[in-house]
Motif scaffolding. Sequence first.
Motif, PDB file in Angstrom:
ATOM      1  N   GLN A   1       0.808  -1.220   0.000  1.00  0.00           N
ATOM      2  CA  GLN A   1       0.000   0.000   0.000  1.00  0.00           C
ATOM      3  C   GLN A   1       0.844   1.276   0.000  1.00  0.00           C
ATOM      4  OE1 GLN A   1      -2.910  -0.233   3.148  1.00  0.00           O
ATOM      5  NE2 GLN A   1      -3.344  -2.367   2.685  1.00  0.00           N
ATOM      6  N   LYS A   2       2.184   1.106   0.006  1.00  0.00           N
ATOM      7  CA  LYS A   2       3.116   2.250   0.007  1.00  0.00           C
ATOM      8  C   LYS A   2       2.817   3.235   1.147  1.00  0.00           C
ATOM      9  CE  LYS A   2       5.543   1.024  -3.495  1.00  0.00           C
ATOM     10  NZ  LYS A   2       6.816   0.423  -3.226  1.00  0.00           N
ATOM     11  N   LEU A   3       2.624   2.672   2.346  1.00  0.00           N
ATOM     12  CA  LEU A   3       2.323   3.479   3.530  1.00  0.00           C
ATOM     13  C   LEU A   3       3.610   3.912   4.220  1.00  0.00           C
ATOM     14  CD1 LEU A   3      -0.488   1.275   5.088  1.00  0.00           C
ATOM     15  CD2 LEU A   3      -0.773   3.361   3.741  1.00  0.00           C
ATOM     16  N   GLU A   4       3.588   5.102   4.790  1.00  0.00           N
ATOM     17  CA  GLU A   4       4.720   5.536   5.600  1.00  0.00           C
ATOM     18  C   GLU A   4       4.554   4.919   6.985  1.00  0.00           C
ATOM     19  OE1 GLU A   4       6.982   9.502   7.283  1.00  0.00           O
ATOM     20  OE2 GLU A   4       5.688   9.645   5.525  1.00  0.00           O
ATOM     21  N   ILE A   5       5.610   4.290   7.463  1.00  0.00           N
ATOM     22  CA  ILE A   5       5.554   3.651   8.774  1.00  0.00           C
ATOM     23  C   ILE A   5       6.750   4.071   9.611  1.00  0.00           C
ATOM     24  CG2 ILE A   5       4.149   1.675   8.119  1.00  0.00           C
ATOM     25  CD1 ILE A   5       6.599   0.036   7.803  1.00  0.00           C
ATOM     26  N   ARG A   6       6.630   3.818  10.896  1.00  0.00           N
ATOM     27  CA  ARG A   6       7.703   4.137  11.846  1.00  0.00           C
ATOM     28  C   ARG A   6       8.400   2.834  12.203  1.00  0.00           C
ATOM     29  NH1 ARG A   6       8.444   8.191  16.103  1.00  0.00           N
ATOM     30  NH2 ARG A   6       9.660   7.256  17.759  1.00  0.00           N
ATOM     31  N   PHE A   7       9.701   2.824  12.023  1.00  0.00           N
ATOM     32  CA  PHE A   7      10.523   1.655  12.336  1.00  0.00           C
ATOM     33  C   PHE A   7      11.278   1.905  13.635  1.00  0.00           C
ATOM     34  CE2 PHE A   7      10.083   1.775   7.772  1.00  0.00           C
ATOM     35  CZ  PHE A   7       9.850   0.458   7.435  1.00  0.00           C
ATOM     36  N   THR A   8      11.249   0.932  14.517  1.00  0.00           N
ATOM     37  CA  THR A   8      12.071   0.949  15.723  1.00  0.00           C
ATOM     38  C   THR A   8      13.038  -0.206  15.565  1.00  0.00           C
ATOM     39  OG1 THR A   8      10.190   1.741  17.014  1.00  0.00           O
ATOM     40  CG2 THR A   8      12.069   0.882  18.242  1.00  0.00           C
ATOM     41  N   TYR A   9      14.334   0.101  15.569  1.00  0.00           N
ATOM     42  CA  TYR A   9      15.324  -0.940  15.329  1.00  0.00           C
ATOM     43  C   TYR A   9      16.602  -0.656  16.096  1.00  0.00           C
ATOM     44  CZ  TYR A   9      17.650   2.280  12.114  1.00  0.00           C
ATOM     45  OH  TYR A   9      18.299   3.355  11.578  1.00  0.00           O
ATOM     46  N   ILE A  10      17.471  -1.653  16.135  1.00  0.00           N
ATOM     47  CA  ILE A  10      18.780  -1.532  16.771  1.00  0.00           C
ATOM     48  C   ILE A  10      19.779  -1.181  15.673  1.00  0.00           C
ATOM     49  CG2 ILE A  10      20.565  -2.715  18.102  1.00  0.00           C
ATOM     50  CD1 ILE A  10      17.945  -2.419  19.618  1.00  0.00           C
ATOM     51  N   ASP A  11      20.456  -0.033  15.812  1.00  0.00           N
ATOM     52  CA  ASP A  11      21.406   0.367  14.772  1.00  0.00           C
ATOM     53  C   ASP A  11      22.769  -0.275  14.999  1.00  0.00           C
ATOM     54  OD1 ASP A  11      22.646   1.825  16.757  1.00  0.00           O
ATOM     55  OD2 ASP A  11      22.054   3.775  15.980  1.00  0.00           O
ATOM     56  N   SER A  12      23.742   0.084  14.168  1.00  0.00           N
ATOM     57  CA  SER A  12      25.067  -0.547  14.225  1.00  0.00           C
ATOM     58  C   SER A  12      25.809  -0.239  15.524  1.00  0.00           C
ATOM     59  CB  SER A  12      25.909  -0.100  13.038  1.00  0.00           C
ATOM     60  OG  SER A  12      26.032   1.314  13.046  1.00  0.00           O
ATOM     61  N   THR A  13      25.412   0.814  16.227  1.00  0.00           N
ATOM     62  CA  THR A  13      26.051   1.135  17.506  1.00  0.00           C
ATOM     63  C   THR A  13      25.302   0.508  18.681  1.00  0.00           C
ATOM     64  OG1 THR A  13      24.807   3.203  17.750  1.00  0.00           O
ATOM     65  CG2 THR A  13      26.944   3.325  16.622  1.00  0.00           C
TER      66      THR A  13
ATOM     67  N   ASP B   1      16.474  -9.084  11.838  1.00  0.00           N
ATOM     68  CA  ASP B   1      16.843  -9.420  13.210  1.00  0.00           C
ATOM     69  C   ASP B   1      16.988  -8.174  14.080  1.00  0.00           C
ATOM     70  OD1 ASP B   1      16.882 -12.088  12.526  1.00  0.00           O
ATOM     71  OD2 ASP B   1      19.046 -12.125  12.166  1.00  0.00           O
ATOM     72  N   ASP B   2      17.327  -7.040  13.476  1.00  0.00           N
ATOM     73  CA  ASP B   2      17.496  -5.791  14.219  1.00  0.00           C
ATOM     74  C   ASP B   2      16.192  -5.021  14.383  1.00  0.00           C
ATOM     75  OD1 ASP B   2      20.196  -6.329  14.349  1.00  0.00           O
ATOM     76  OD2 ASP B   2      20.673  -5.134  12.578  1.00  0.00           O
ATOM     77  N   LEU B   3      15.185  -5.396  13.631  1.00  0.00           N
ATOM     78  CA  LEU B   3      13.900  -4.695  13.655  1.00  0.00           C
ATOM     79  C   LEU B   3      13.123  -5.085  14.910  1.00  0.00           C
ATOM     80  CD1 LEU B   3      12.245  -2.750  11.967  1.00  0.00           C
ATOM     81  CD2 LEU B   3      11.312  -4.694  10.750  1.00  0.00           C
ATOM     82  N   ILE B   4      12.772  -4.096  15.720  1.00  0.00           N
ATOM     83  CA  ILE B   4      12.051  -4.358  16.971  1.00  0.00           C
ATOM     84  C   ILE B   4      10.547  -4.279  16.757  1.00  0.00           C
ATOM     85  CG2 ILE B   4      11.635  -3.547  19.319  1.00  0.00           C
ATOM     86  CD1 ILE B   4      14.508  -2.510  19.318  1.00  0.00           C
ATOM     87  N   ARG B   5      10.118  -3.163  16.167  1.00  0.00           N
ATOM     88  CA  ARG B   5       8.678  -3.017  15.937  1.00  0.00           C
ATOM     89  C   ARG B   5       8.407  -2.066  14.781  1.00  0.00           C
ATOM     90  NH1 ARG B   5       5.525  -3.126  19.890  1.00  0.00           N
ATOM     91  NH2 ARG B   5       3.825  -2.075  18.864  1.00  0.00           N
ATOM     92  N   ILE B   6       7.186  -2.187  14.270  1.00  0.00           N
ATOM     93  CA  ILE B   6       6.708  -1.386  13.159  1.00  0.00           C
ATOM     94  C   ILE B   6       5.371  -0.793  13.586  1.00  0.00           C
ATOM     95  CG2 ILE B   6       5.958  -1.432  10.766  1.00  0.00           C
ATOM     96  CD1 ILE B   6       7.653  -4.340  11.207  1.00  0.00           C
ATOM     97  N   ASP B   7       5.224   0.518  13.403  1.00  0.00           N
ATOM     98  CA  ASP B   7       3.980   1.188  13.754  1.00  0.00           C
ATOM     99  C   ASP B   7       3.563   2.065  12.579  1.00  0.00           C
ATOM    100  OD1 ASP B   7       3.741   0.363  16.584  1.00  0.00           O
ATOM    101  OD2 ASP B   7       5.612   1.480  16.776  1.00  0.00           O
ATOM    102  N   TYR B   8       2.270   2.084  12.294  1.00  0.00           N
ATOM    103  CA  TYR B   8       1.758   2.959  11.252  1.00  0.00           C
ATOM    104  C   TYR B   8       1.762   4.393  11.746  1.00  0.00           C
ATOM    105  CZ  TYR B   8       0.238  -1.085   8.591  1.00  0.00           C
ATOM    106  OH  TYR B   8       0.216  -2.243   7.871  1.00  0.00           O
ATOM    107  N   GLU B   9       2.149   5.309  10.883  1.00  0.00           N
ATOM    108  CA  GLU B   9       2.107   6.732  11.208  1.00  0.00           C
ATOM    109  C   GLU B   9       0.671   7.202  11.199  1.00  0.00           C
ATOM    110  OE1 GLU B   9       4.566   9.225  12.048  1.00  0.00           O
ATOM    111  OE2 GLU B   9       5.315   7.265  12.606  1.00  0.00           O
ATOM    112  N   GLU B  10       0.350   8.119  12.078  1.00  0.00           N
ATOM    113  CA  GLU B  10      -1.015   8.636  12.158  1.00  0.00           C
ATOM    114  C   GLU B  10      -1.095  10.042  11.650  1.00  0.00           C
ATOM    115  OE1 GLU B  10      -2.643   7.964  15.994  1.00  0.00           O
ATOM    116  OE2 GLU B  10      -1.930   5.935  16.021  1.00  0.00           O
TER     117      GLU B  10
END
Length: 118
Positions: free
Chosen positions: A65-77, A109-118
Motif C-alpha cells: 500500500q506504500k504506507l509511511e511507517i515508523r521503524f524501531t530498530y537496533i542500529d550498528s552502535t 533481526d534488528d527490527l524491533i517493531r513497526i507502527d503505522y504513522e497517524e
Amino acid sequence: MSVDRSYLQSKAAREYQDRKMAKWMGFFLSEHTGSLKKDYNTGEAVYERQSPQEKMMLLSQAFTQKLEIRFTYIDSTKRTTFINGIIDVFDFDKVGVRVEGAYLFINMDDLIRIDYEE
C-alpha cells in the motif's frame, strides 16, 4: 478496622468507606509502567519486540500500500533508533526504507517493531 464517624452530621460522611490503596492505584500504575519501560543500565526506553509473523504481516501491508511507517530498530552502535519511511525493498532478511531521498537497509533481526504513522 472501622472509623467511628457517628458524631458527623452528614449521613454521607458517616457512611463513607475509604477505598484505601485503590485510590492510589492510578498513580502507582502510571509510575510503575514508566519505570518498567526504562532500562536501568542504559537509561534508554525498552520496547516490546513484535513477533516475526506480526512484523511480516505489517511490512507486507505497508509495502503493497506504500504506507509511511515508523521503524524501531537496533542500529550498528547497538542503540534503539526510530525512523519514518516508505518501504522500497522487502525481503525475508532485510527491508529497504526510503528516508528523505536516501535509502536505509534494516536487517529483520534488528527490527524491533513497526507502527503505522497517524
